[in-house]
Design a protein around this motif. Sequence first.
Motif, PDB file in Angstrom:
ATOM      1  N   ARG A   1     -34.231   2.069 -56.148  1.00  0.00           N
ATOM      2  CA  ARG A   1     -33.236   1.530 -57.085  1.00  0.00           C
ATOM      3  C   ARG A   1     -33.243  -0.001 -57.075  1.00  0.00           C
ATOM      4  NH1 ARG A   1     -27.191   0.784 -56.505  1.00  0.00           N
ATOM      5  NH2 ARG A   1     -26.508   0.572 -58.643  1.00  0.00           N
ATOM      6  N   ASN A   2     -33.171  -0.578 -58.255  1.00  0.00           N
ATOM      7  CA  ASN A   2     -33.021  -2.020 -58.401  1.00  0.00           C
ATOM      8  C   ASN A   2     -31.542  -2.308 -58.600  1.00  0.00           C
ATOM      9  OD1 ASN A   2     -32.756  -4.637 -59.812  1.00  0.00           O
ATOM     10  ND2 ASN A   2     -34.992  -4.641 -59.664  1.00  0.00           N
TER      11      ASN A   2
ATOM     12  N   HIS B   1     -30.027  -5.105 -59.346  1.00  0.00           N
ATOM     13  CA  HIS B   1     -29.731  -6.006 -60.467  1.00  0.00           C
ATOM     14  C   HIS B   1     -29.824  -5.280 -61.804  1.00  0.00           C
ATOM     15  CE1 HIS B   1     -29.622  -9.261 -57.700  1.00  0.00           C
ATOM     16  NE2 HIS B   1     -30.936  -9.387 -57.562  1.00  0.00           N
TER      17      HIS B   1
ATOM     18  N   SER C   1     -42.202  -7.332 -53.522  1.00  0.00           N
ATOM     19  CA  SER C   1     -41.014  -7.145 -54.362  1.00  0.00           C
ATOM     20  C   SER C   1     -39.795  -6.691 -53.575  1.00  0.00           C
ATOM     21  CB  SER C   1     -41.290  -6.098 -55.444  1.00  0.00           C
ATOM     22  OG  SER C   1     -42.312  -6.533 -56.308  1.00  0.00           O
TER      23      SER C   1
ATOM     24  N   GLY D   1     -34.088  -7.712 -56.433  1.00  0.00           N
ATOM     25  CA  GLY D   1     -33.114  -6.649 -56.675  1.00  0.00           C
ATOM     26  C   GLY D   1     -33.354  -5.367 -55.902  1.00  0.00           C
ATOM     27  N   TYR D   2     -34.423  -5.299 -55.112  1.00  0.00           N
ATOM     28  CA  TYR D   2     -34.721  -4.066 -54.391  1.00  0.00           C
ATOM     29  C   TYR D   2     -34.144  -4.014 -52.986  1.00  0.00           C
ATOM     30  CZ  TYR D   2     -37.640  -2.925 -58.318  1.00  0.00           C
ATOM     31  OH  TYR D   2     -38.078  -2.648 -59.593  1.00  0.00           O
TER      32      TYR D   2
END
Length: 102
Positions: free
Chosen positions: A55-56, A58, A90, A96-97
Amino acid sequence: PSKLCSQPFELYGRRWSLLFHPRGCGANAQGSHLSAYLRLESGSPCNARVRLAVRNHHAPALAAFNKPWQWRFETNGKNRGMSSLLPLSSANEEAGYLKDDT
């Protein structure tokens, strides 16, 4: 840790667990990707459609590798999943992760 394993959980009358390799697992992912797998711990063998995603926080629509797969699961200890689920480059709060370092 090289591997994290969830507590077993029950779904559709079978017991499952999730396995995570924070630094990757397999020749193409070792040291470069988060790897995630699903394991059938007990219950009858089955074909299952599985969607593994990260899930991100952001932008939830930007979940990493949010693609369904069809796998055959048996209680022989073979895990099914993705060796290259999310690039480690990432895996940070800015992208965002990660959130609150988790």
